[in-house]
Design an enzyme around this catalytic site. Sequence first.
Site, PDB file in Angstrom:
ATOM      1  N   HIS B  39       0.825  -1.212   0.000  1.00  0.00           N
ATOM      2  CA  HIS B  39       0.000   0.000   0.000  1.00  0.00           C
ATOM      3  C   HIS B  39       0.861   1.266   0.000  1.00  0.00           C
ATOM      4  O   HIS B  39       0.383   2.346  -0.268  1.00  0.00           O
ATOM      5  CB  HIS B  39      -0.978  -0.004   1.195  1.00  0.00           C
ATOM      6  CG  HIS B  39      -0.378   0.397   2.504  1.00  0.00           C
ATOM      7  ND1 HIS B  39       0.105  -0.532   3.427  1.00  0.00           N
ATOM      8  CD2 HIS B  39      -0.172   1.619   3.090  1.00  0.00           C
ATOM      9  CE1 HIS B  39       0.570   0.116   4.477  1.00  0.00           C
ATOM     10  NE2 HIS B  39       0.409   1.422   4.280  1.00  0.00           N
ATOM     11  N   ASP B  97      -0.550  -7.388   1.607  1.00  0.00           N
ATOM     12  CA  ASP B  97       0.064  -6.051   1.572  1.00  0.00           C
ATOM     13  C   ASP B  97       1.608  -6.201   1.588  1.00  0.00           C
ATOM     14  O   ASP B  97       2.268  -6.009   2.614  1.00  0.00           O
ATOM     15  CB  ASP B  97      -0.436  -5.240   2.780  1.00  0.00           C
ATOM     16  CG  ASP B  97       0.008  -3.786   2.717  1.00  0.00           C
ATOM     17  OD1 ASP B  97       0.444  -3.347   1.625  1.00  0.00           O
ATOM     18  OD2 ASP B  97      -0.051  -3.128   3.765  1.00  0.00           O
ATOM     19  N   SER B 197       4.745   2.370   7.797  1.00  0.00           N
ATOM     20  CA  SER B 197       4.318   1.310   6.868  1.00  0.00           C
ATOM     21  C   SER B 197       5.476   0.839   5.989  1.00  0.00           C
ATOM     22  O   SER B 197       6.253   1.642   5.479  1.00  0.00           O
ATOM     23  CB  SER B 197       3.202   1.838   5.946  1.00  0.00           C
ATOM     24  OG  SER B 197       2.062   2.033   6.700  1.00  0.00           O
TER      25      SER B 197
END
Lengths: 432, 247
Positions: B39, B97, B197
């Site tokens: 992502h 992801d 992330s």
Amino acid sequence: CVCVSVCKTVMYGQVQSPLYPKPYPTNVHQQWDLEVPRGYQLQITFNYLDIEPSLNCYYDSLTVLHGKKVLGKFCGKNSWDPHHPGNKPIVSPSNRLQLVFVTDESNTEKYLGFSAFYQAVDIDECSTPDLNDSELRCSQICLNTLGSYLCTCSHGYQLQADQHTCVLDCSGGVFTEPEGVLSSPGFPDAPPPGVNCLYKVSVQPGFHITLNFSENFHIEQIDVQGPSCLFHWLQVSVPGEAPKKLCGNKSPGIIHTGSHTVDLEFHTDGHGQSGGFSLRYTTQRVECKIEGGIRNGRITPNFPKYSYRDYIQVRCDTGYKLMMGEKEIQSYKSMCQENGAWHLPLPECRIIDCGEPEALLNGEFKFLSGSKNEYRSVVQYHCNEPFYSFTKTKQVNLTCDADRTWKGEENEIPYCFPVCGRPVVDIAGLGR
Amino acid sequence: VLGGTQAKDNSFPWQVFLQAGGRGGAIVIGEKWLLTAAHNLDKIKQSQQEVKAYVGSNKVSEYFEVHRNTDPVIFHSLPIESLHIHPGYKSPDYNNDIALIKLASSITFKASVMPVCLPDQDSQLESFGWVSGFGVTETYNTANHLRYIRLPIVDQQVCHSSIEKMRETVRDLSTLTENMFCAGLPEGGKDTCQGDSGSGFVMKNNDTFYAAGIVSWGVDCGKPGRYGVYTRIARYVDWIQKTMKEN
């Protein structure tokens, strides 16, 4: 008057006193120079002689002369007269003769004079020695001919340029076999005097001749200001070298000529004593030298020495390469030539080179042994620790192999793998 | 990283500072490969030119300092060759992801840059791990220094319940799948957050750190009863190795 007649060189002729067959006049002084061709004797025969007789032919006479030598002084008429020549021929020692006819101023009676016939008579030179040097005219065989003679020689001898002397025909012998024996004429007996023997030993190129003289060696040696081979000698001639004369009582033993041809001339003069010589000649193939051999290589076939027409191959030991000068060659074969040289220059075996070891990404190398990059050199690789490492070992050794590559146990170029998950600083800590 | 500690130099050498339309993280797993959350690349429209990745420093500001020629260390963004997003990833769902970034040239590893190991395909999660990142801190400021926290692994069922409970108030929540695991404290306070992330959640086995998870998603940060959700790398080892091999 004095009459001088010069006759042609005829084979025969007639001489008569003046006015013959009428009585000769007074006060005659006549001379005849008779001559026949050279090589003949002149023989004169009186078929009639009637000259006033007197004591010692004092008044009238016919004198026969050979040069200054009086062969006869004749007068009278009858053959029993002591001064009458009769029918017996008079022979001149040579081809000439003189007649001198002399009369005085008075003749008590009528005398008719003389009539004579002369002829050329062949001389047998062979049965009489040469008057000049009292030696035989021919050293061997004499053949009388009309007006001359010929010398000839027995079988095996040759008439020399002087046309009188025969010498042993010992020349012309060419020895072409790889080995053989030659000796002086008549050996072991003494050679005849005055020999000049030529021997030629000639074998094919690529072979060298060795002369091995027997112990029985005797060639007259004259000690004049040191030994010299003045009158008798055996001359050894090798192409490209000064001829060498041998003489004396000591055998030369073995002579390595280093040549495929050698000329031997045995000479004696007409005097002195030489016992002669004998030798056995052998031939050896020309040797091609290999100085020091081939380092780090081998020659096949392996012989103690290599000779004409031998083939060799050269191979290098493992880890070495064949080099001709600065050029690498895959194989080497060569033949020993007749001149003692290899038809190709000898190669050398040079240690192989694996080249610079490959750089190792994220690692380094160092040489452990041997000269750099050469056969059997060992290079050790290690990775830049602690961030890279080999999978199994801390370092990898590669050796310069015979196939000119660096090889290790794994047989492949090492690779430095990244080390994961091991930071130099521990984050775990001790706090609770 | 909320409630964490400033990382010492060279302590998380696999940490990558990633810019891909926003701040993110990644981990070095090979000389030419980075692993991140898929992502992170959602905002990349055109090409990998829009992605910048930096390694070698725990201080973001060092990556953007204007250097003089005499400075000993200059940090350049790594040249990126290609992006490989997991084919099962469908934004905005966080399942799968995970993405790989291939570099155009190899990184030379050193104390400040080192790859982290990958887990075995069938490895089980340890009870806890460490996660680092340049994301927001407890003051909700973006970090200049790399920070890290040590977090326990949360039971999958507990985490599932936590998420389902949140679903009542939060719309469009992703479903917790077996490709994810949760980590955090029930009382909150220590958590990863925005900007983290793609960073790695590492565990230690025999003195070797391996990447067990990738910071993926969560509801709020550091709140009690809410946990951070991480992509379970062990389930993608095959895909990672296949992708690297094929590229």
